[in-house]
Every structure is written in C-alpha cells, then in structure tokens.
Write a protein that holds these residues in place. Sequence first.
Motif, short mmCIF file in Angstrom:
data_model
loop_
_atom_site.label_atom_id
_atom_site.label_comp_id
_atom_site.label_asym_id
_atom_site.label_seq_id
_atom_site.Cartn_x
_atom_site.Cartn_y
_atom_site.Cartn_z
N GLY A 176 0.78 -1.23 0.00
CA GLY A 176 0.00 0.00 0.00
C GLY A 176 0.81 1.28 0.00
N GLU A 177 2.14 1.19 0.08
CA GLU A 177 2.97 2.40 0.09
C GLU A 177 2.99 3.04 -1.30
OE1 GLU A 177 6.81 1.39 1.68
OE2 GLU A 177 5.99 0.91 3.65
N GLY A 178 3.10 4.39 -1.32
CA GLY A 178 3.16 5.13 -2.57
C GLY A 178 4.51 4.97 -3.26
N ILE A 179 4.47 4.97 -4.59
CA ILE A 179 5.68 4.82 -5.40
C ILE A 179 5.72 5.98 -6.40
CG2 ILE A 179 7.01 3.28 -6.90
CD1 ILE A 179 4.89 1.07 -5.99
N SER A 180 6.84 6.69 -6.41
CA SER A 180 7.02 7.83 -7.32
C SER A 180 8.03 7.52 -8.42
CB SER A 180 7.52 9.05 -6.53
OG SER A 180 6.59 9.41 -5.54
N GLU B 274 7.82 1.66 -9.93
CA GLU B 274 7.03 0.46 -9.70
C GLU B 274 7.40 -0.62 -10.72
OE1 GLU B 274 4.64 2.92 -12.64
OE2 GLU B 274 5.75 3.38 -10.82
N VAL B 275 7.06 -1.85 -10.38
CA VAL B 275 7.22 -2.97 -11.30
C VAL B 275 5.89 -3.70 -11.38
CG1 VAL B 275 9.71 -3.26 -10.97
CG2 VAL B 275 8.14 -4.46 -9.47
N CYS C 218 5.79 -2.29 -5.45
CA CYS C 218 7.03 -1.55 -5.21
C CYS C 218 8.18 -2.55 -5.35
CB CYS C 218 7.04 -0.93 -3.80
SG CYS C 218 7.09 -2.11 -2.44
N ARG C 219 9.38 -2.07 -5.51
CA ARG C 219 10.52 -2.97 -5.70
C ARG C 219 10.75 -3.86 -4.49
NH1 ARG C 219 14.80 0.83 -9.04
NH2 ARG C 219 13.54 0.91 -10.94
N ALA C 220 10.46 -3.37 -3.30
CA ALA C 220 10.64 -4.19 -2.10
C ALA C 220 9.72 -5.40 -2.14
CB ALA C 220 10.40 -3.36 -0.85
N CYS C 221 8.46 -5.17 -2.43
CA CYS C 221 7.50 -6.28 -2.47
C CYS C 221 7.73 -7.20 -3.67
CB CYS C 221 6.07 -5.74 -2.47
SG CYS C 221 5.61 -4.99 -0.88
N ALA C 222 8.43 -6.69 -4.69
CA ALA C 222 8.74 -7.51 -5.87
C ALA C 222 10.00 -8.35 -5.65
CB ALA C 222 8.90 -6.61 -7.08
N GLY C 223 10.62 -8.24 -4.47
CA GLY C 223 11.77 -9.08 -4.16
C GLY C 223 13.11 -8.38 -4.11
N ARG D 281 14.01 -6.18 -1.85
CA ARG D 281 14.10 -5.58 -0.51
C ARG D 281 15.51 -5.68 0.04
NH1 ARG D 281 9.51 -7.94 2.28
NH2 ARG D 281 8.35 -6.22 1.38
N TYR D 282 16.02 -4.60 0.59
CA TYR D 282 17.33 -4.59 1.25
C TYR D 282 17.18 -4.80 2.77
CZ TYR D 282 16.25 0.14 2.79
OH TYR D 282 15.65 1.23 3.36
N TYR D 283 15.96 -4.84 3.23
CA TYR D 283 15.68 -5.03 4.66
C TYR D 283 14.75 -6.21 4.84
CZ TYR D 283 11.40 -2.65 3.24
OH TYR D 283 10.24 -2.32 2.62
N GLU D 284 14.70 -6.73 6.06
CA GLU D 284 13.81 -7.84 6.37
C GLU D 284 12.89 -7.40 7.51
OE1 GLU D 284 14.08 -12.30 8.26
OE2 GLU D 284 15.82 -11.53 7.18
N PRO D 285 11.59 -7.37 7.25
CA PRO D 285 10.65 -6.97 8.30
C PRO D 285 10.72 -7.94 9.49
CG PRO D 285 9.56 -6.98 6.17
CD PRO D 285 10.91 -7.62 5.98
N LEU D 286 10.67 -7.40 10.69
CA LEU D 286 10.74 -8.21 11.90
C LEU D 286 9.37 -8.72 12.34
CD1 LEU D 286 13.40 -6.21 13.93
CD2 LEU D 286 13.71 -8.29 12.56
#
Length: 196
Positions: free
Chosen positions: A166-170, A174-175, A183-188, A190-195
């Motif tokens: 749901g985050e905005g992408i400017s 987007e992919v 967003c690129r994070a949800c597309a794989g 991601r440089y971080y791992e949610p806890l």
Amino acid sequence: MPLESLSAYEALAARAHGHMCAGQILGLRMALYGLRLLGLDDPTGKDRKRLVTFVEIDRCATDAIPVVTGCRLGKRALKFRDFGKVAATFCDIERQRAVRVAARESAKQRARQLHPEIEDRNRQQMAAYREMPDEELFDIQWVRVALGPEEFPGYKGARVACAACGEGISFRREVVVEGRTLCRACAGERYYEPLA
C-alpha cells in the motif's frame, strides 16, 4: 556561481564531510575535470538544471563531488550506482553529452614517488593529488547515458500505490509482476527484512 579554485572547495568539502582526506581531493578534482570537459563553468548557477551526475562509490569522493557540482540526491541531480569504483559520470542533459571520469589505480603509486618524504599515506596522497595533472590522475571516457524524463530534476509524474504493502511509489519505480503493480521491495528487491 562560477567554478572556484581547488583550495576554496577544500574548505567546503571538509565542512560537508567532517574532515579533509585524499578521497575528498579526488572527488573535488574529478568534478572540476568533468565540468571542464563538458564546458560547464557555472554548475550552481546558470548551468544548474543541465547537470546530472552519477557516482559509483559510497566513499569520501562522493561527498566532495556535490560541493563542486551542486548535484544532490534530493534535487534528483545526483544518482548513485554502487559499482565500488572511484568514478563519476557527468551528464550535460541539454547537449546530451556525458563524460565518465575514473581515478587511476596508478595514482597511489605515483603519490609515493612524488612525496616519499611524507610517511602518512593519506597526507602523501593529498599532497600528490593536489598537484598531479588531470591526465595522470584520471582516465576519461565519453559515454552515452540514456535518461528517461523521470530521471530529470523537477519531474512530476503519477504516483501509484503498491498492491501488496500500500505504500506510494514515485518516479516510475514500480514494477508489474503477474499483472500486479508492486514496489521494488515487495517484488523481491528488498534490502531489509521486516521483523513483524
């Protein structure tokens, strides 16, 4: 503001970076050389919207380059590509010309030859990098950089929401995966791992 002397930029770079070092001198010299090659003499004034700079390392030189060019991440005029190289590409978007300037590996050895009396390697390199000719310090390559309109400073484009988080992408970052806008994070990517 027209280009200044290296020593004038050194004071600004030391303030911006927190100290002066050989990498800062390289970054300042690299930016001055790139702008001279492009024929841009007022990067923070009349030439401000003509210049986009790509930097290839997250080290000291990268902090110095914006001091000369005025290019900043927040202005969308500084681009970072993590290649691990002391190099930068200076793009004149008005004339569609670009030059890549890379520090020569041989410069460190040349610094030892020029200043054997200076034992501290950083001070030795700083002294040598201040006086070495551009052609001895850097390799240059004229290049073509394809920039879409979304890469330019001042670009205004549609903002979309990621179908997963749901985050905005400017800026068209987007992919689309299996018909879903992500967003690129949800597309794989991601440089971080949610806890949670």
